[in-house]
Motif scaffolding. Structure first.
Motif, PDB file in Angstrom:
ATOM      1  N   THR A  12       5.189  25.990  21.426  1.00  0.00           N
ATOM      2  CA  THR A  12       5.807  24.691  22.711  1.00  0.00           C
ATOM      3  C   THR A  12       6.455  24.407  22.000  1.00  0.00           C
ATOM      4  OG1 THR A  12       3.227  24.592  23.544  1.00  0.00           O
ATOM      5  CG2 THR A  12       4.542  22.606  23.692  1.00  0.00           C
ATOM      6  N   ILE A  13       8.086  23.996  22.632  1.00  0.00           N
ATOM      7  CA  ILE A  13       9.056  23.080  23.168  1.00  0.00           C
ATOM      8  C   ILE A  13       9.189  22.128  23.827  1.00  0.00           C
ATOM      9  CG2 ILE A  13      11.675  23.045  23.071  1.00  0.00           C
ATOM     10  CD1 ILE A  13      11.724  26.346  22.384  1.00  0.00           C
ATOM     11  N   SER A  80      24.260  26.615  27.442  1.00  0.00           N
ATOM     12  CA  SER A  80      23.766  24.937  26.462  1.00  0.00           C
ATOM     13  C   SER A  80      23.195  25.388  24.556  1.00  0.00           C
ATOM     14  CB  SER A  80      23.215  23.985  27.175  1.00  0.00           C
ATOM     15  OG  SER A  80      23.890  24.098  28.147  1.00  0.00           O
ATOM     16  N   LEU A  81      23.567  25.407  23.474  1.00  0.00           N
ATOM     17  CA  LEU A  81      22.917  26.108  22.626  1.00  0.00           C
ATOM     18  C   LEU A  81      21.746  24.448  22.457  1.00  0.00           C
ATOM     19  CD1 LEU A  81      25.505  26.912  20.841  1.00  0.00           C
ATOM     20  CD2 LEU A  81      23.669  28.425  21.786  1.00  0.00           C
ATOM     21  N   ILE A  82      20.636  24.908  21.875  1.00  0.00           N
ATOM     22  CA  ILE A  82      19.993  24.005  21.299  1.00  0.00           C
ATOM     23  C   ILE A  82      19.373  23.788  20.039  1.00  0.00           C
ATOM     24  CG2 ILE A  82      17.458  22.932  21.825  1.00  0.00           C
ATOM     25  CD1 ILE A  82      17.394  23.726  24.793  1.00  0.00           C
ATOM     26  N   LEU A  83      19.343  22.576  19.749  1.00  0.00           N
ATOM     27  CA  LEU A  83      18.773  22.872  17.999  1.00  0.00           C
ATOM     28  C   LEU A  83      17.834  21.965  17.737  1.00  0.00           C
ATOM     29  CD1 LEU A  83      19.745  22.604  15.147  1.00  0.00           C
ATOM     30  CD2 LEU A  83      20.379  20.085  15.713  1.00  0.00           C
ATOM     31  N   LEU A  84      16.408  23.054  17.472  1.00  0.00           N
ATOM     32  CA  LEU A  84      15.304  22.591  17.314  1.00  0.00           C
ATOM     33  C   LEU A  84      14.347  22.697  15.580  1.00  0.00           C
ATOM     34  CD1 LEU A  84      14.224  25.970  19.616  1.00  0.00           C
ATOM     35  CD2 LEU A  84      14.454  22.986  20.096  1.00  0.00           C
ATOM     36  N   SER A  85      13.812  21.041  16.024  1.00  0.00           N
ATOM     37  CA  SER A  85      13.266  20.895  13.680  1.00  0.00           C
ATOM     38  C   SER A  85      11.150  21.055  14.220  1.00  0.00           C
ATOM     39  CB  SER A  85      13.609  20.252  13.692  1.00  0.00           C
ATOM     40  OG  SER A  85      13.383  18.399  14.275  1.00  0.00           O
ATOM     41  N   ALA A  86      10.844  22.485  13.250  1.00  0.00           N
ATOM     42  CA  ALA A  86       9.171  22.020  13.680  1.00  0.00           C
ATOM     43  C   ALA A  86       9.067  20.198  13.120  1.00  0.00           C
ATOM     44  CB  ALA A  86       8.527  22.442  12.378  1.00  0.00           C
ATOM     45  N   SER A  87       7.866  20.368  14.365  1.00  0.00           N
ATOM     46  CA  SER A  87       6.876  18.981  14.524  1.00  0.00           C
ATOM     47  C   SER A  87       6.431  18.557  13.038  1.00  0.00           C
ATOM     48  CB  SER A  87       6.455  18.681  15.503  1.00  0.00           C
ATOM     49  OG  SER A  87       5.239  17.697  15.745  1.00  0.00           O
ATOM     50  N   ASN A  92       2.463  24.399  15.735  1.00  0.00           N
ATOM     51  CA  ASN A  92       2.474  25.285  16.890  1.00  0.00           C
ATOM     52  C   ASN A  92       4.099  24.279  18.083  1.00  0.00           C
ATOM     53  OD1 ASN A  92       1.027  27.554  15.597  1.00  0.00           O
ATOM     54  ND2 ASN A  92      -0.845  26.145  16.591  1.00  0.00           N
ATOM     55  N   VAL A  93       4.181  22.841  17.347  1.00  0.00           N
ATOM     56  CA  VAL A  93       5.705  22.560  17.953  1.00  0.00           C
ATOM     57  C   VAL A  93       6.222  22.230  18.014  1.00  0.00           C
ATOM     58  CG1 VAL A  93       5.569  20.469  19.528  1.00  0.00           C
ATOM     59  CG2 VAL A  93       3.576  21.126  19.381  1.00  0.00           C
ATOM     60  N   LEU A  94       8.089  22.274  18.068  1.00  0.00           N
ATOM     61  CA  LEU A  94       9.093  22.455  17.803  1.00  0.00           C
ATOM     62  C   LEU A  94       9.187  21.229  18.899  1.00  0.00           C
ATOM     63  CD1 LEU A  94      10.378  26.090  18.093  1.00  0.00           C
ATOM     64  CD2 LEU A  94       9.588  24.649  15.624  1.00  0.00           C
TER      65      LEU A  94
END
Length: 381
Positions: A12-13, A80-87, A92-94
């Motif tokens: 999940t984002i 667009s580019l998106i920067l994600l990190s682990a919750s 299971n969530v970014l």
């Protein structure tokens, strides 16, 4: 489309529950910078390497490694580019940390050393006699040490060292100061006189540095720090096998000495001079054993040849560091250039491939009656 297997993991984002205070920029690095950072992460020879962004608020920023300079250019993206990190609370969530519609690219560029001339132009050192004359006057110039120069000159440490050497700048009492042309000429004259008395011109690859240094200080009244730095410009200590049994012996860089003497002679002509007269005057300033090294290619980028057989002082350092302005200045001097005559005045505008791109951008190519390539301007100046 085949159905996902049971091992597929759904993620999940989402946006974070609390807005973050961080701000990010994406920088795309060329291969050589990636390797530098990879080696540093492995604790290799480059483990102490750093990347430094340099520039005043009004400058276009550059990125410097210990030995190279890169321009930073912002490039827009349609997607667009998106920067994600682990919750922190769910594997299971970014969480979305930032969104980008542009990134920065790092492109290799020549160091921007021309600022040294502006910063240190009023700090010229002309010898101790001149220092005593000015000792009672208030110091109006700003003093610059190494850290201050590194903070405002857009160049790597290695490139800055080369810029200081090529401009004949010395560090005295913690302050960087250019040597005056007259003081440098006098020092070279004294150096050659001393070597002649020691019979070193017959063997310039092996001379006693302490004797030469003492003579420059005691007999010719040069400051020891200046004499030692100058010896480093025009010579080097013998090392390895060549130094066995020769402690305190140095080798003279004859071509560098010959070149500097030739520059001093060339600067003395306010108008064009016949090549034969110039070469004769140049040789007269040197020991006979140095005469075979006298050659105009040593002064490439410092003079303008004038047919049929004259030349005039025309230093590369006096031209703009900006390519568009550089070509404009050159074509204002001459409407047509032979390729071989212009290239020395482009030597500091990147590598051969980059210079070729600039020539294609600013020049039109044509042939003279003998088939030699000539360049004219693509636009009117």
């Amino acid at each position: 489309m085949p159905a996902p297997t049971s091992s597929a993991k759904e993620l999940t984002i989402r946006f974070p529950s609390a807005p973050g205070t961080e701000a990010y920029k994406l920088l795309e690095l060329p291969k050589e910078l990636c390797k530098l950072l990879e080696d540093a992460s492995k604790g290799g020879a480059a483990s102490s390497a750093t990347l430094t962004i340099k520039g005043r608020p009004s400058d276009d920023a550059v990125l410097c490694t210990p030995s190279a300079t890169y321009a930073l250019r912002q490039v827009s993206h349609s997607n667009s580019l998106i920067l994600l990190s682990a919750s922190d609370d769910d594997d299971n969530v970014l969480e979305i940390r930032d969104e980008f519609d542009a990134i920065f690219e790092a492109m290799p560029v020549p160091p921007r050393l021309e600022r040294l001339d502006a910063l240190l132009g009023e700090a010229v050192y002309s010898g101790e006699d001149e220092e005593q004359i000015n000792s009672g006057r208030p110091l109006k110039r700003r003093r610059f040490n190494r850290a201050q120069l590194e903070s405002v000159v857009q160049a790597s440490e290695t490139e800055l060292d080369e810029g200081l050497k090529s401009r004949r700048i010395v560090s005295l009492d913690g302050e960087f100061r250019p040597l005056s042309q007259s003081h440098l000429s006098n020092l070279l004259d004294a150096l050659l006189t001393t070597l002649t008395l020691l019979d070193a011109p017959s063997s310039p690859s092996d001379f006693p540095v302490d004797e030469v240094l003492d003579a420059l200080v005691d007999e010719h009244d040069f400051r020891r720090e200046v004499a030692l730095i100058a010896l480093g410009w025009f010579g080097r200590p013998l090392v390895g096998e060549e130094a066995e049994g020769r402690q305190g012996r140095w080798s003279l860089d004859v071509e560098e000495v010959v070149r500097e003497v030739g520059l001093g002679v060339l600067r003395g002509y306010e108008t064009e001079v016949k090549q034969s007269d110039f070469l004769s005057s140049w040789r007269s300033k040197l020991p006979d054993t140095f005469h075979p090294h006298v050659a105009l290619p040593l002064l490439s980028g410092q003079y303008l040849p004038t047919p049929p057989s004259s030349l005039s002082y025309f230093p590369l350092s006096a031209l703009s560091p900006t390519p568009a302005e550089r070509f404009a200045e050159l074509f204002l001097v001459r409407a047509k250039w032979y390729a071989g005559e212009m290239l020395p005045f482009l030597a500091d505008l990147g590598d051969a491939k980059e210079r070729e791109k600039l020539v294609l951008k600013f020049c039109r190519s044509l042939k003279d009656e003998e088939g030699k390539e000539m360049w004219t301007a693509r636009m009117k100046y």
